[in-house]
Write a protein that holds these residues in place. Structure first.
Motif, PDB file in Angstrom:
ATOM      1  N   SER A 101       0.833  -1.197   0.000  1.00  0.00           N
ATOM      2  CA  SER A 101       0.000   0.000   0.000  1.00  0.00           C
ATOM      3  C   SER A 101       0.867   1.245   0.000  1.00  0.00           C
ATOM      4  CB  SER A 101      -0.914   0.011   1.225  1.00  0.00           C
ATOM      5  OG  SER A 101      -1.566   1.247   1.373  1.00  0.00           O
ATOM      6  N   GLN A 102       0.408   2.276  -0.703  1.00  0.00           N
ATOM      7  CA  GLN A 102       1.095   3.560  -0.693  1.00  0.00           C
ATOM      8  C   GLN A 102       0.715   4.401   0.518  1.00  0.00           C
ATOM      9  OE1 GLN A 102       0.775   5.714  -4.380  1.00  0.00           O
ATOM     10  NE2 GLN A 102       1.470   3.997  -5.623  1.00  0.00           N
ATOM     11  N   LEU A 103      -0.236   3.931   1.312  1.00  0.00           N
ATOM     12  CA  LEU A 103      -0.590   4.621   2.548  1.00  0.00           C
ATOM     13  C   LEU A 103       0.481   4.318   3.588  1.00  0.00           C
ATOM     14  CD1 LEU A 103      -2.710   6.284   4.110  1.00  0.00           C
ATOM     15  CD2 LEU A 103      -3.735   4.116   4.800  1.00  0.00           C
ATOM     16  N   MET A 104       1.095   5.347   4.167  1.00  0.00           N
ATOM     17  CA  MET A 104       2.138   5.147   5.167  1.00  0.00           C
ATOM     18  C   MET A 104       1.481   4.725   6.473  1.00  0.00           C
ATOM     19  SD  MET A 104       5.188   7.746   6.377  1.00  0.00           S
ATOM     20  CE  MET A 104       5.678   8.057   4.676  1.00  0.00           C
ATOM     21  N   ILE A 117       2.808  -7.764  12.943  1.00  0.00           N
ATOM     22  CA  ILE A 117       2.864  -6.327  12.705  1.00  0.00           C
ATOM     23  C   ILE A 117       2.920  -6.100  11.202  1.00  0.00           C
ATOM     24  CG2 ILE A 117       4.181  -4.196  13.024  1.00  0.00           C
ATOM     25  CD1 ILE A 117       5.284  -5.361  15.601  1.00  0.00           C
ATOM     26  N   GLY A 118       2.003  -5.293  10.691  1.00  0.00           N
ATOM     27  CA  GLY A 118       1.977  -4.966   9.279  1.00  0.00           C
ATOM     28  C   GLY A 118       2.671  -3.645   9.012  1.00  0.00           C
ATOM     29  N   LEU A 119       3.551  -3.628   8.010  1.00  0.00           N
ATOM     30  CA  LEU A 119       4.281  -2.423   7.636  1.00  0.00           C
ATOM     31  C   LEU A 119       4.046  -2.162   6.158  1.00  0.00           C
ATOM     32  CD1 LEU A 119       7.614  -3.441   9.401  1.00  0.00           C
ATOM     33  CD2 LEU A 119       5.970  -1.768  10.263  1.00  0.00           C
ATOM     34  N   SER A 120       3.571  -0.962   5.838  1.00  0.00           N
ATOM     35  CA  SER A 120       3.242  -0.664   4.453  1.00  0.00           C
ATOM     36  C   SER A 120       4.496  -0.377   3.635  1.00  0.00           C
ATOM     37  CB  SER A 120       2.284   0.526   4.370  1.00  0.00           C
ATOM     38  OG  SER A 120       2.956   1.723   4.698  1.00  0.00           O
ATOM     39  N   ASP A 121       4.363  -0.524   2.322  1.00  0.00           N
ATOM     40  CA  ASP A 121       5.466  -0.261   1.412  1.00  0.00           C
ATOM     41  C   ASP A 121       5.951   1.175   1.555  1.00  0.00           C
ATOM     42  OD1 ASP A 121       6.905  -1.174  -1.310  1.00  0.00           O
ATOM     43  OD2 ASP A 121       6.176   0.882  -1.550  1.00  0.00           O
ATOM     44  N   SER A 122       5.018   2.109   1.662  1.00  0.00           N
ATOM     45  CA  SER A 122       5.372   3.513   1.775  1.00  0.00           C
ATOM     46  C   SER A 122       6.163   3.787   3.045  1.00  0.00           C
ATOM     47  CB  SER A 122       4.104   4.383   1.746  1.00  0.00           C
ATOM     48  OG  SER A 122       4.409   5.742   1.863  1.00  0.00           O
ATOM     49  N   LEU A 123       5.761   3.173   4.150  1.00  0.00           N
ATOM     50  CA  LEU A 123       6.457   3.384   5.417  1.00  0.00           C
ATOM     51  C   LEU A 123       7.873   2.816   5.362  1.00  0.00           C
ATOM     52  CD1 LEU A 123       5.118   3.239   8.962  1.00  0.00           C
ATOM     53  CD2 LEU A 123       6.986   1.674   8.420  1.00  0.00           C
ATOM     54  N   LEU A 124       8.014   1.600   4.833  1.00  0.00           N
ATOM     55  CA  LEU A 124       9.324   0.966   4.754  1.00  0.00           C
ATOM     56  C   LEU A 124      10.271   1.740   3.846  1.00  0.00           C
ATOM     57  CD1 LEU A 124       8.231  -2.779   4.522  1.00  0.00           C
ATOM     58  CD2 LEU A 124       9.377  -1.680   6.457  1.00  0.00           C
ATOM     59  N   LYS A 236       7.259  12.482   9.954  1.00  0.00           N
ATOM     60  CA  LYS A 236       7.118  12.055   8.561  1.00  0.00           C
ATOM     61  C   LYS A 236       5.709  11.541   8.283  1.00  0.00           C
ATOM     62  CE  LYS A 236      11.964  10.962   7.576  1.00  0.00           C
ATOM     63  NZ  LYS A 236      12.930   9.924   7.141  1.00  0.00           N
ATOM     64  N   LEU A 237       5.143  10.801   9.244  1.00  0.00           N
ATOM     65  CA  LEU A 237       3.777  10.303   9.081  1.00  0.00           C
ATOM     66  C   LEU A 237       2.784  11.459   8.992  1.00  0.00           C
ATOM     67  CD1 LEU A 237       3.908   7.322  11.609  1.00  0.00           C
ATOM     68  CD2 LEU A 237       3.543   7.119   9.151  1.00  0.00           C
ATOM     69  N   GLU A 238       3.015  12.512   9.787  1.00  0.00           N
ATOM     70  CA  GLU A 238       2.128  13.668   9.780  1.00  0.00           C
ATOM     71  C   GLU A 238       2.201  14.403   8.446  1.00  0.00           C
ATOM     72  OE1 GLU A 238      -0.454  16.731  11.420  1.00  0.00           O
ATOM     73  OE2 GLU A 238      -0.083  14.594  11.769  1.00  0.00           O
ATOM     74  N   ILE A 239       3.408  14.563   7.921  1.00  0.00           N
ATOM     75  CA  ILE A 239       3.577  15.238   6.629  1.00  0.00           C
ATOM     76  C   ILE A 239       2.876  14.464   5.529  1.00  0.00           C
ATOM     77  CG2 ILE A 239       5.262  15.896   4.868  1.00  0.00           C
ATOM     78  CD1 ILE A 239       7.218  16.482   7.173  1.00  0.00           C
ATOM     79  N   TYR A 240       3.021  13.124   5.557  1.00  0.00           N
ATOM     80  CA  TYR A 240       2.387  12.295   4.528  1.00  0.00           C
ATOM     81  C   TYR A 240       0.867  12.377   4.644  1.00  0.00           C
ATOM     82  CZ  TYR A 240       0.928   8.267   1.827  1.00  0.00           C
ATOM     83  OH  TYR A 240       0.296   7.453   0.921  1.00  0.00           O
ATOM     84  N   GLU A 241       0.360  12.258   5.866  1.00  0.00           N
ATOM     85  CA  GLU A 241      -1.092  12.295   6.066  1.00  0.00           C
ATOM     86  C   GLU A 241      -1.663  13.632   5.605  1.00  0.00           C
ATOM     87  OE1 GLU A 241      -4.231  12.547   9.775  1.00  0.00           O
ATOM     88  OE2 GLU A 241      -2.389  11.403  10.051  1.00  0.00           O
ATOM     89  N   SER A 242      -0.946  14.719   5.900  1.00  0.00           N
ATOM     90  CA  SER A 242      -1.414  16.046   5.501  1.00  0.00           C
ATOM     91  C   SER A 242      -1.466  16.173   3.986  1.00  0.00           C
ATOM     92  CB  SER A 242      -0.498  17.128   6.083  1.00  0.00           C
ATOM     93  OG  SER A 242      -0.550  17.122   7.493  1.00  0.00           O
ATOM     94  N   SER A 243      -0.477  15.609   3.296  1.00  0.00           N
ATOM     95  CA  SER A 243      -0.460  15.705   1.834  1.00  0.00           C
ATOM     96  C   SER A 243      -1.600  14.914   1.218  1.00  0.00           C
ATOM     97  CB  SER A 243       0.881  15.195   1.292  1.00  0.00           C
ATOM     98  OG  SER A 243       1.057  13.820   1.563  1.00  0.00           O
ATOM     99  N   ILE A 244      -1.913  13.753   1.790  1.00  0.00           N
ATOM    100  CA  ILE A 244      -3.036  12.950   1.293  1.00  0.00           C
ATOM    101  C   ILE A 244      -4.361  13.680   1.509  1.00  0.00           C
ATOM    102  CG2 ILE A 244      -4.388  10.848   1.687  1.00  0.00           C
ATOM    103  CD1 ILE A 244      -1.919  10.313   0.103  1.00  0.00           C
TER     104      ILE A 244
END
Length: 315
Positions: A101-104, A117-124, A236-244
């Protein structure tokens, strides 16, 4: 170490929230079918609660098209996970799953004896190994303190409440012709409860979720002694969430989303609390590994863009 006073405060908070949820659920059951409705609602809740802890993490991750990351493909991540699990006194380290998933995002499921524990492609791809370590510590803290089970129970109670509320509305709708003919009466109090109960239950669940996130942050620091690592990951998660959200709702959306409607606490507040825990006298967790984790090519064949399902869940 987390003080006894802090643990007691959390326990009381959770107990009050669940008592409120149980009271709302019982009231809905009574409105729909009297005393028998309460018993049926309780029986349904107990049945689901008994079954839910036994659901395999692999089954849950399969719904997200997750793939088990092998120790061969991710030796550094498994080494870190093993160390964190030992520090958390888990009987078995959680398995790691790659989410295309591209969702972090990252989340944990299961119990201390059988977890993942699941880790998304975007996060990794976006986080450094230090930041991924902090995220893993956060998720292992959820597993360590049975947060996954508690939140699962809260989610089940919430879903039962929504189901009973919908059932009540259907019954009211079916009785409208009889009401207009004067053959039956409709309790406006009961109708009001059917309207507000799902909303109140959702607020209670969100409140519990935010409290658990703060606790997981604190316990993660006990495992890594690295508040800055988790703070950087959250940034970084906050920046990504804000952009989405900017793409979905336009700029300035943040002011339209009250904190009570969020599953997670405000990121700035979380980071502020984390940075206040920095202790320069303690050695942060270290590891002899590259700065970043490279996702193996055969795991990247079907990375999916963020999308919304009918149920409203992102992945």
């Amino acid at each position: 170490m987390i003080s006894f006073k802090h643990k007691l405060k959390n326990f009381i908070h959770i107990l009050v929230l669940f008592l409120c949820m149980g009271a709302i659920l019982s009231l809905l059951g009574f409105i729909i079918a009297g005393v028998e409705g309460i018993l049926w609602a309780a029986a349904l809740g107990v049945l689901i609660l008994a079954i839910s802890p036994n659901i395999s993490p692999s089954f849950i991750f399969s719904m997200y098209r997750g793939k088990l990351l092998s120790a061969y493909d991710a030796p550094a991540l498994y080494q870190i996970t093993q160390e964190l699990a030992n520090r958390a006194n888990l009987p078995v380290p959680p398995e790691l799953y790659y989410l295309p998933s591209q969702l972090m995002n990252a989340f944990s499921v299961g119990t201390s004896k059988n977890s993942g524990i699941g880790l998304s492609d975007s996060l990794l791809s976006a986080l450094t190994l230090r930041e991924i370590t902090a995220v893993l510590a956060h998720e292992i803290s959820h597993i360590q303190h049975n947060d996954v089970r508690v939140m699962t129970y809260a989610d089940i109670l919430n879903r039962i409440t929504h189901t009973l509320s919908l059932t009540g509305f259907i019954l009211v709708f079916l009785n409208l012709p009889l009401y207009f003919l004067g053959w039956v009466t409709i309790s406006w109090f009961a109708l009001g409860v059917l309207i507000v109960a799902p909303t109140i239950m959702s607020f209670l669940q969100l409140s519990l979720s935010r409290m658990k996130e703060f606790d997981a942050d604190r316990h993660a620091i006990l495992l890594t002694n690295d508040p800055e690592g988790l703070a950087m990951a959250l940034s970084k998660l906050e920046i990504y969430e804000s952009s989405i959200l900017d793409m979905l709702f336009g700029r300035g959306h943040r002011g339209t989303i009250p904190s009570v409607l969020r599953t997670h606490p405000d990121t700035e507040e979380r980071i502020k609390r984390l940075l206040s825990l920095i202790d320069r006298s303690k050695q942060a967790m270290n590891y002899s590994s590259p700065d970043r984790f490279s996702v193996p090519a055969h795991y990247q064949k079907s990375v999916r863009k963020p999308r919304r399902h009918i149920g409203g869940f992102w992945y």
